[in-house]
Design a protein around this motif. Structure first.
Motif, PDB file in Angstrom:
ATOM      1  N   ASP A   1      73.212 -17.506  77.538  1.00  0.00           N
ATOM      2  CA  ASP A   1      74.219 -16.638  76.930  1.00  0.00           C
ATOM      3  C   ASP A   1      75.159 -17.413  76.006  1.00  0.00           C
ATOM      4  OD1 ASP A   1      76.175 -17.910  78.488  1.00  0.00           O
ATOM      5  OD2 ASP A   1      76.336 -16.265  79.919  1.00  0.00           O
ATOM      6  N   GLU A   2      76.173 -16.706  75.503  1.00  0.00           N
ATOM      7  CA  GLU A   2      77.067 -17.313  74.515  1.00  0.00           C
ATOM      8  C   GLU A   2      77.917 -18.444  75.081  1.00  0.00           C
ATOM      9  OE1 GLU A   2      79.344 -13.673  76.129  1.00  0.00           O
ATOM     10  OE2 GLU A   2      77.271 -14.306  75.742  1.00  0.00           O
ATOM     11  N   HIS A   3      78.003 -18.517  76.424  1.00  0.00           N
ATOM     12  CA  HIS A   3      78.760 -19.589  77.063  1.00  0.00           C
ATOM     13  C   HIS A   3      77.870 -20.765  77.452  1.00  0.00           C
ATOM     14  CE1 HIS A   3      82.066 -16.761  77.186  1.00  0.00           C
ATOM     15  NE2 HIS A   3      81.342 -15.909  77.877  1.00  0.00           N
ATOM     16  N   GLY A   4      76.585 -20.694  77.095  1.00  0.00           N
ATOM     17  CA  GLY A   4      75.654 -21.753  77.451  1.00  0.00           C
ATOM     18  C   GLY A   4      75.128 -21.647  78.865  1.00  0.00           C
ATOM     19  N   ALA A   5      75.350 -20.496  79.517  1.00  0.00           N
ATOM     20  CA  ALA A   5      74.908 -20.308  80.894  1.00  0.00           C
ATOM     21  C   ALA A   5      73.539 -19.629  80.922  1.00  0.00           C
ATOM     22  CB  ALA A   5      75.915 -19.462  81.669  1.00  0.00           C
TER      23      ALA A   5
ATOM     24  N   ASN B   1      71.450  -7.404  77.728  1.00  0.00           N
ATOM     25  CA  ASN B   1      71.929  -8.783  77.751  1.00  0.00           C
ATOM     26  C   ASN B   1      70.863  -9.748  77.261  1.00  0.00           C
ATOM     27  OD1 ASN B   1      74.396  -7.979  78.744  1.00  0.00           O
ATOM     28  ND2 ASN B   1      73.955  -8.512  80.869  1.00  0.00           N
TER      29      ASN B   1
ATOM     30  N   ASP C   1      71.201 -12.229  74.064  1.00  0.00           N
ATOM     31  CA  ASP C   1      71.025 -13.673  74.204  1.00  0.00           C
ATOM     32  C   ASP C   1      69.993 -14.182  73.204  1.00  0.00           C
ATOM     33  OD1 ASP C   1      72.803 -13.644  76.301  1.00  0.00           O
ATOM     34  OD2 ASP C   1      71.301 -13.926  77.872  1.00  0.00           O
TER      35      ASP C   1
END
Length: 211
Positions: A52-56, A81, A85
Motif C-alpha cells: 500500500d501507500e505506506h509501504g505495508a 484496495n 495498490d
C-alpha cells in the motif's frame, strides 16, 4: 496448544531439473492439472500480495481465471484496495499453496490492466448473481450492515430486470506478467526441492535453490 509439536514429514514426491519443463508457464499448467486431478479444494485459489501507500504489504486470496499473453489473470473491482495498490505499485506476488501435494508455486511479477474487450468477454461468462454482485459491491469500502449490501444487490436486480447485465466501468481484469517463478516440492527431513525460473533476455534461466 503445543505449536512446536504440530509437524509432519513431506513424502508426496520429489522434483528434479530433468523433470521440469524449460518454460515455467508450461510447468505451472502441468502442476495445476495435477492439483485439479487430486481434487484439491479451489486449486485455482492464489494469494495475491500487494504493497500500500505506506509501504505495508497486504495479502488476500483471489481466483486464477486463466493464463493469457504470458501472464496470470484475475478480476476485481478497480476501486478495491488491491487495485489501488496495483495502480501505485504494480509489482506483486502470487502464491499457490497446494499443501495436499506438498507443493507451492511462488510468483513475482508486474500487474497490468487487461483490455476492456477482454474484461467484457469474461464478465459475460459469469453467473448472473456474480454479475449482480460486481455491480452491487463497492469493494473494500466500509458498510454499516449486511442488510444494506443485500439492498444494493436487490436494487441492481431491479435495474436490469431480465435484460443483459453489462460490464461495470469500475470492474475488470489484471494480468500478472511473471519475472520470477519458484516451484517448491516438500521432501523428507526438510530437505525440500526448490527450482527458481528467472526471466532474462533469452527467455528463462533455471537454478536450484537450497531449502
Amino acid at each position: 496448544m503445543d505449536y512446536e509439536q504440530l509437524r509432519r514429514e513431506y513424502t508426496a514426491g520429489g522434483l528434479s531439473r530433468e523433470s521440469l519443463d524449460d518454460c515455467p508457464l508450461t510447468q505451472f499448467e502441468h502442476w495445476l492439472a495435477q492439483a485439479v486431478k487430486a481434487d484439491i479444494g479451489d486449486p485455482t485459489a492464489m494469494v495475491l500480495a500487494t504493497v500500500d501507500e505506506h509501504g505495508a504489504p497486504w495479502q488476500r486470496i483471489v481466483l486464477l481465471k486463466g493464463l493469457s499473453r504470458g501472464g496470470f489473470v484475475f478480476y476485481t473491482n478497480h476501486g478495491s484496495n488491491k487495485a489501488r495498490d496495483i495502480a501505485a505499485r504494480p509489482q506483486v506476488s502470487l502464491h499457490f499453496p497446494w499443501n495436499v501435494l506438498d507443493r507451492q508455486v511462488i510468483i513475482a511479477g508486474r500487474a497490468e490492466k487487461m483490455s476492456l474487450a477482454e474484461s467484457a468477454a469474461y464478465f459475460a461468462t459469469r453467473p448472473r448473481e456474480s454479475q449482480v454482485a460486481a455491480w452491487a459491491s463497492r469493494q473494500s469500502r466500509p458498510i454499516s450492515t449486511r442488510a444494506l449490501l443485500e439492498e444494493q444487490a436487490r436494487a441492481i436486480r431491479e435495474k436490469f430486470g431480465r435484460g443483459e447485465i453489462p460490464l461495470p466501468d469500475f470492474w475488470g481484469g489484471y494480468r500478472v506478467l511473471p519475472q520470477r517463478i519458484e516451484f517448491w516440492q516438500g521432501r523428507q527431513h526438510r530437505l525440500h526441492d526448490r527450482f527458481l525460473y528467472t526471466r532474462n533476455a533469452g527467455g528463462w534461466a533455471i537454478e536450484q535453490l537450497q531449502p
